[in-house]
Every structure is written in structure tokens, then in C-alpha cells.
Design a protein around this motif. Structure first.
Motif, mmCIF file in Angstrom:
data_model
loop_
_atom_site.group_PDB
_atom_site.id
_atom_site.type_symbol
_atom_site.label_atom_id
_atom_site.label_comp_id
_atom_site.label_asym_id
_atom_site.label_seq_id
_atom_site.Cartn_x
_atom_site.Cartn_y
_atom_site.Cartn_z
ATOM 1 N N TRP A 166 32.209 19.894 17.487
ATOM 2 C CA TRP A 166 31.874 18.768 16.617
ATOM 3 C C TRP A 166 31.850 19.203 15.162
ATOM 4 O O TRP A 166 31.279 20.226 14.818
ATOM 5 N N THR A 167 32.523 18.423 14.347
ATOM 6 C CA THR A 167 32.574 18.741 12.924
ATOM 7 C C THR A 167 32.418 17.466 12.114
ATOM 8 O O THR A 167 32.903 16.403 12.508
ATOM 9 N N SER A 168 31.718 17.590 10.996
ATOM 10 C CA SER A 168 31.592 16.455 10.085
ATOM 11 C C SER A 168 32.760 16.474 9.116
ATOM 12 O O SER A 168 33.104 17.522 8.575
ATOM 13 N N GLY A 169 33.345 15.334 8.906
ATOM 14 C CA GLY A 169 34.460 15.242 7.965
ATOM 15 C C GLY A 169 34.144 14.235 6.882
ATOM 16 O O GLY A 169 33.036 14.189 6.367
ATOM 17 N N THR A 170 35.086 13.372 6.571
ATOM 18 C CA THR A 170 34.861 12.375 5.530
ATOM 19 C C THR A 170 34.257 11.102 6.092
ATOM 20 O O THR A 170 33.948 10.175 5.358
ATOM 21 N N THR A 171 34.094 11.032 7.416
ATOM 22 C CA THR A 171 33.468 9.868 8.035
ATOM 23 C C THR A 171 32.023 10.182 8.365
ATOM 24 O O THR A 171 31.622 11.331 8.438
ATOM 25 N N SER A 172 31.239 9.131 8.594
ATOM 26 C CA SER A 172 29.814 9.317 8.862
ATOM 27 C C SER A 172 29.581 10.034 10.179
ATOM 28 O O SER A 172 28.709 10.878 10.288
ATOM 29 N N ASP A 173 30.323 9.663 11.218
ATOM 30 C CA ASP A 173 30.113 10.268 12.528
ATOM 31 C C ASP A 173 30.904 11.562 12.660
ATOM 32 O O ASP A 173 31.986 11.706 12.101
ATOM 33 N N PRO A 174 30.362 12.525 13.438
ATOM 34 C CA PRO A 174 31.110 13.768 13.666
ATOM 35 C C PRO A 174 32.421 13.473 14.403
ATOM 36 O O PRO A 174 32.566 12.445 15.058
ATOM 37 N N LYS A 175 33.353 14.398 14.293
ATOM 38 C CA LYS A 175 34.612 14.279 15.019
ATOM 39 C C LYS A 175 34.624 15.304 16.147
ATOM 40 O O LYS A 175 34.242 16.457 15.954
ATOM 41 N N GLY A 176 35.069 14.875 17.320
ATOM 42 C CA GLY A 176 35.186 15.774 18.462
ATOM 43 C C GLY A 176 36.513 16.496 18.415
ATOM 44 O O GLY A 176 37.574 15.890 18.567
ATOM 45 N N VAL A 177 36.470 17.816 18.197
ATOM 46 C CA VAL A 177 37.677 18.627 18.052
ATOM 47 C C VAL A 177 38.028 19.250 19.401
ATOM 48 O O VAL A 177 37.186 19.886 20.034
ATOM 49 N N LEU A 178 39.264 19.067 19.840
ATOM 50 C CA LEU A 178 39.699 19.500 21.169
ATOM 51 C C LEU A 178 40.370 20.870 21.102
ATOM 52 O O LEU A 178 41.388 21.048 20.426
ATOM 53 N N GLY A 357 43.840 18.296 18.612
ATOM 54 C CA GLY A 357 43.570 17.002 17.987
ATOM 55 C C GLY A 357 42.101 16.653 18.139
ATOM 56 O O GLY A 357 41.242 17.535 18.267
ATOM 57 N N TYR A 358 41.812 15.358 18.154
ATOM 58 C CA TYR A 358 40.435 14.872 18.237
ATOM 59 C C TYR A 358 40.260 13.970 19.454
ATOM 60 O O TYR A 358 41.235 13.474 20.028
ATOM 61 N N LEU A 359 39.002 13.771 19.833
ATOM 62 C CA LEU A 359 38.705 12.840 20.923
ATOM 63 C C LEU A 359 39.237 11.450 20.607
ATOM 64 O O LEU A 359 39.737 10.752 21.485
ATOM 65 N N ASP A 360 39.126 11.048 19.350
ATOM 66 C CA ASP A 360 39.611 9.743 18.908
ATOM 67 C C ASP A 360 41.121 9.838 18.669
ATOM 68 O O ASP A 360 41.556 10.545 17.754
ATOM 69 N N PRO A 361 41.937 9.151 19.455
ATOM 70 C CA PRO A 361 43.399 9.260 19.288
ATOM 71 C C PRO A 361 43.888 8.797 17.922
ATOM 72 O O PRO A 361 44.903 9.287 17.429
ATOM 73 N N VAL A 362 43.164 7.871 17.302
ATOM 74 C CA VAL A 362 43.557 7.416 15.962
ATOM 75 C C VAL A 362 43.389 8.561 14.967
ATOM 76 O O VAL A 362 44.262 8.806 14.113
ATOM 77 N N GLN A 363 42.264 9.274 15.057
ATOM 78 C CA GLN A 363 42.049 10.424 14.179
ATOM 79 C C GLN A 363 43.096 11.501 14.427
ATOM 80 O O GLN A 363 43.574 12.142 13.489
ATOM 81 N N SER A 364 43.477 11.701 15.679
ATOM 82 C CA SER A 364 44.509 12.697 16.007
ATOM 83 C C SER A 364 45.840 12.337 15.363
ATOM 84 O O SER A 364 46.525 13.193 14.796
#
Length: 502
Positions: A166-178, A357-364
Motif C-alpha cells: 500500500w502506498t499513498s499517491g496523489t489520491t486520498s486513498d492508498p493504492k494497492g501495488v501488485l 500494476g494496481y488493484l484498481d484497473p483504472v489506476q493500472s
């Protein structure tokens, strides 16, 4: 030894790497903590018993298991036990609280959650209950146990996703890094090979094992067959006794660690603060050249700094035999297999150590360009000698003591404060932290006066983690904005309050 290390680096999975190292040097120590010693052979054997215990609880290949545990031998055993089964691990930094932990559990779909119970005055079990976490179990002093005969064969595919960081980026919620086993092995190999390590070295883990640096560093130990001292709670000068007792030769973490060691050295300039130390090495935050030069001059050790992120645990690393100028002003060179491309000033990456990529396919989809290069959001250039120089960031993220902090997350919370009209959160250069968190606030007419204690108290009440709390508050009549979209010009705030840095 280098031949052996490079051969081990070709292991398909982390469990294969553990098994091969244990077969080579079963009696040599790998983890040291207080008066406890764990050998490579014991790491393999005990992790397999823990894996059997987890299997008896219902953990299977592909099962998502989240764990929020401190830097302890037991944490490493649990993690390698999960690697033995082929479960998907979701490590969560111990100082995360309800907001981040709840998000990680929901998004990962974790079926089990390992916690330390009451740790450093905080009840993680109670938090897990509040969040409705599934399969909660304590894994602090006692671990699950069973007969390894019940286990299926270890996983053979090292390219399957088995890690969610999990990493914080430019969005409020963390991003799940795969990540995969192979991406973590590749990252750890970059670090290990660059530092010219030997089996006679003694390292140290003074960072959260749940950080991407946990496997990164452990891979290094497995490749070169030397031990590391684990610090459950790291503070100086208290930790110095353990560094001296175990004869640590390689230490470090982020820029903050360099500054902390340097401060201790300045208390006793007539003698080396850690007599056995030969190398400080790390990354995760900007490294001012003056910090490098002060460490080398005053501590009498080498300092090598690298570039990495949760998405790519090791991208470049300085080498101890490089020139003083390169070590002071660059992030080192990439290993073979890591491609760096500069597009419009942005650093982009492609290679085995890059995440899936990320858990969120849009972020990926947004993260990779058409050629499969990861967009880092960092600005920089590559010198004629192949060294990477970072010059800034496109991403609006603050890196404090090696941890990513989303400015937007703090801004979103402060925007709801009745005495805040508008707010911009920025990172300001800081010698000890890399960056500190500064909230710049525009107040509405007639609002009560804001103070830093009142702001931090409010954010604590909103569930924000302690490490994200602002350390500085500036109240301005009006935030600077551009004429077209009225976007806040954060660079002007950095120049005004940070002396031109940022």
C-alpha cells in the motif's frame, strides 16, 4: 560468493530462494534480535511449520492474508510461511489506523488478518473488531504451528501476483501495488549486488518490515548469506548498544537515518559512534549532497544512496566504489534489466522489478505508457555515465522519513474544518526527515484563530495516522492561484516557506 549470489538471484520464488540458501549455509545466522538468533536452516524449518499451522486454519494458495505486524523475527517467519503456501500477502504498516487499514482490508478482500494485539499502547485487535475484519489472529509472540507433511508442494510460478503493498499517491486513498516473488527478488538483487557485500557483513533492519524494504532487504541476506539485526522499536541513542554488540557493518534506511546517526556522531567526534560500521546505504527520500559529505567526513564511512518506490523497490543504487561526486549528487545506476526512459523530463521504467500494476484497473491503465513503461511522476535525467539524477516530482506527494504521504488526503480532511476556508498541504525540505508536512491555510472571515496543536488534534480525531500530521502551520490571507483554472500554485508556497526548496 558473487557467483553464488547471482545464481541464487535466479530463483523462481522466494521460497525457492529460502530453501536454496538454507541448504548452502543452514547453521549461519540470518536474523538477530535482542539475544535471539535465527539461522537460515531454522528460517526454512520454522516457516514451514508455521505454514502448516496456517494451512490448518484454512489458508490456501491464493488466499489473501493481511498482516499488520512490527519488525520481529516472528513477522519474517509468518511472511515466509505465507510464501511457502503461495498465499497472497497484504502487509500493512503498523502505524496505520482505521482509515487506511479498513481500506486495505476491503480493497484486498483479505480473508485473514494477523495483528500484534496490544502494541505500543494501541489495541490492534480492537481496531480489527471495529472494522469487522475476517479471520483475525494474533501473531506477535506465538505463531500457528503444524506438521509440514500436510502442506501441498511449494508454488513454482514466481510471476503470479502474491503481494499487495500500500502506498499513498496523489489520491486520498492508498493504492494497492501488485508484486510478484520475482519482482521482489529482482529489486533485492539490485540493492545487494550494488553494495559489494560479503558473508562477513552484518546488516540492520530499523524500518517497518511491512514496508517494501522488508523483502527487499531480506532477499539481500538470502543472496549473500549474512545476518541483520532487527529493531522492533528504533530510536537513537538507545539502539546504538545493539549496533555495537552485533558489530553492524552496513546500516541505514532513509535520509532521516543518515541524519540521526550523524547527530549521534557529533556528540562524540573523537571516536566512531559504531566502530564496526563501514557503510550507510538507503533511499526512499531525497538526499541533500551536504548530508552525504557530512556523513563521509565526520563518520568515516561510505554512503551509498538509491532510488526506489513501492511500485519498484529498487531502481538505481549507488556503489561504494563510485566517485565522490556521483555518490553525492546522483541516485546511482540501474542494474542490468532495468530500462530508464526520460519522456518530457519524466522518469519512466520497465523491467522485472516493476510491479504488475494496481488493484484498481483504472489506476493500472493510467500508470503505464503504450510501451509498457511505468510513469513514475518523478523528474530527472540520466548522465553520460549512466547515473540517474532526480530534479523534482510531478506527483503531489510528500516523502517524510521514507514514507509517502498524500497531500490531498490531509487537504480533504482539513477542508471540513469550520475555521478553514481553503488549504494547501506541501512538503518542505528538512534535513532530518527529507521533507516535513506543512499545511498552508486560508481562513474564512470571522473564523477562530488556528494553531498547530488544534489542527493536529482535529486530524487525529478524524483518524489520520500520526506520521501524516502536519509539523508546521502557515495562515495566509490568500493562497496563490493561476489565472486560468484558479489552481493553487504550490510551487510558490514551497518557495515562500521552504527557502526555494521542494
Amino acid at each position: 560468493m558473487n557467483d553464488t549470489a547471482h545464481a541464487l538471484g535466479a530463483s523462481h520464488t522466494l521460497w525457492e530462494l529460502v530453501a536454496r540458501r538454507a541448504a548452502l549455509t543452514p547453521g549461519r545466522p540470518v536474523l538477530l534480535q535482542d539475544d535471539r538468533v535465527l539461522t537460515f536452516g531454522e528460517l526454512r524449518d520454522r516457516a514451514e511449520r508455521v505454514a502448516a499451522g496456517l494451512y490448518g486454519m484454512g489458508v490456501r494458495p491464493g488466499t489473501v492474508v493481511a498482516w499488520q505486524l512490527p519488525t520481529r523475527i516472528e513477522t519474517a517467519l509468518l511472511s515466509f510461511a505465507l510464501a511457502r503456501i503461495g498465499a497472497v500477502q497484504s502487509p500493512v504498516i503498523p502505524f496505520y489506523r482505521d482509515r487506511e487499514v479498513g481500506f486495505a482490508l476491503r480493497e484486498s478482500g483479505a480473508e485473514f488478518f494477523a495483528v500484534p494485539g496490544l502494541w505500543r499502547g494501541y489495541d490492534h485487535g480492537a481496531m480489527a473488531a471495529r472494522l469487522g475484519a475476517r479471520g483475525v489472529f494474533e501473531a506477535y509472540g506465538t505463531l500457528p504451528d503444524g506438521d509440514p507433511a500436510v502442506l501441498p508442494p511449494p508454488p513454482a510460478d514466481g510471476t503470479a501476483v502474491r503481494w499487495i503493498y500500500w502506498t499513498s499517491g496523489t489520491t486520498s486513498d492508498p493504492k494497492g501495488v501488485l508484486h510478484t516473488d520475482r519482482s521482489l527478488i529482482a529489486g533485492g538483487s539490485c540493492l545487494a549486488h550494488a553494495l559489494h557485500l560479503t558473508a562477513d557483513d552484518v546488516g540492520s533492519m530499523a524500518f517497518p518490515y511491512a514496508h517494501i524494504a522488508g523483502p527487499d532487504y531480506t532477499v539481500m541476506l538470502l543472496l549473500y548469506g549474512f545476518p541483520a539485526v532487527m529493531f522492533e522499536q528504533f530510536a537513537l541513542p538507545e539502539a546504538l548498544e545493539a549496533y555495537r554488540k552485533h558489530g553492524v557493518t552496513v546500516a541505514g534506511g532513509s535520509t532521516a537515518f543518515y541524519s540521526m546517526f550523524l547527530a549521534e556522531q557529533r556528540k562524540r567526534p573523537d571516536a566512531k559512534v559504531i566502530p564496526s560500521l563501514r557503510l550507510l546505504a538507503g533511499g526512499g527520500a531525497p538526499k541533500p549532497p551536504e548530508v552525504y559529505r557530512s556523513v563521509v567526513r565526520e563518520m568515516g564511512v561510505k554512503l551509498t544512496h538509491g532510488y526506489g518506490m513501492t511500485e519498484v523497490p529498487m531502481i538505481t543504487m549507488g556503489s561504494p566504489d563510485d566517485t565522490e561526486e556521483n555518490l553525492a549528487t546522483t541516485e546511482g545506476r540501474p542494474p542490468e534489466g532495468m530500462e530508464i526512459r526520460i519522456v518530457d523530463g519524466e522518469v519512466r521504467l520497465r523491467g522485472e522489478a516493476v510491479c504488475q500494476g494496481y488493484l484498481d484497473p483504472v489506476q493500472s491503465a493510467e500508470a503505464f505508457d503504450a510501451d509498457g513503461f511505468l510513469r513514475t511522476g518523478d523528474l530527472g535525467f540520466v548522465t553520460a555515465s549512466g547515473h540517474l539524477v532526480l530534479t523534482g516530482r510531478l506527483k503531489d506527494v510528500i516523502i517524510r522519513k521514507g514514507e509517502n504521504i498524500s497531500a490531498k488526503e490531509i487537504e480533504d480532511l482539513l477542508a471540513a474544518h469550520p475555521a478553514v476556508g481553503d488549504v494547501a498541504v506541501i512538503g518542505l525540505p528538512d534535513v532530518s526527515r527529507g521533507e516535513l508536512v506543512c499545511a498552508v491555510v486560508e481562513q474564512p472571515p470571522g473564523a477562530d484563530e488556528l494553531t498547530l496543536p488544534s489542527v493536529t488534534s482535529y486530524l487525529r480525531a478524524q483518524g489520520l495516522s500520526v506520521h501524516k500530521l502536519p509539523e508546521r502551520l502557515e495562515v495566509v490571507a490568500a493562497l496563490p492561484r493561476n489565472d486560468a483554472l484558479r489552481k493553487v500554485l504550490k510551487y510558490q508556497l514551497r518557495e515562500r516557506f521552504g527557502g526555494g526548496g521542494g
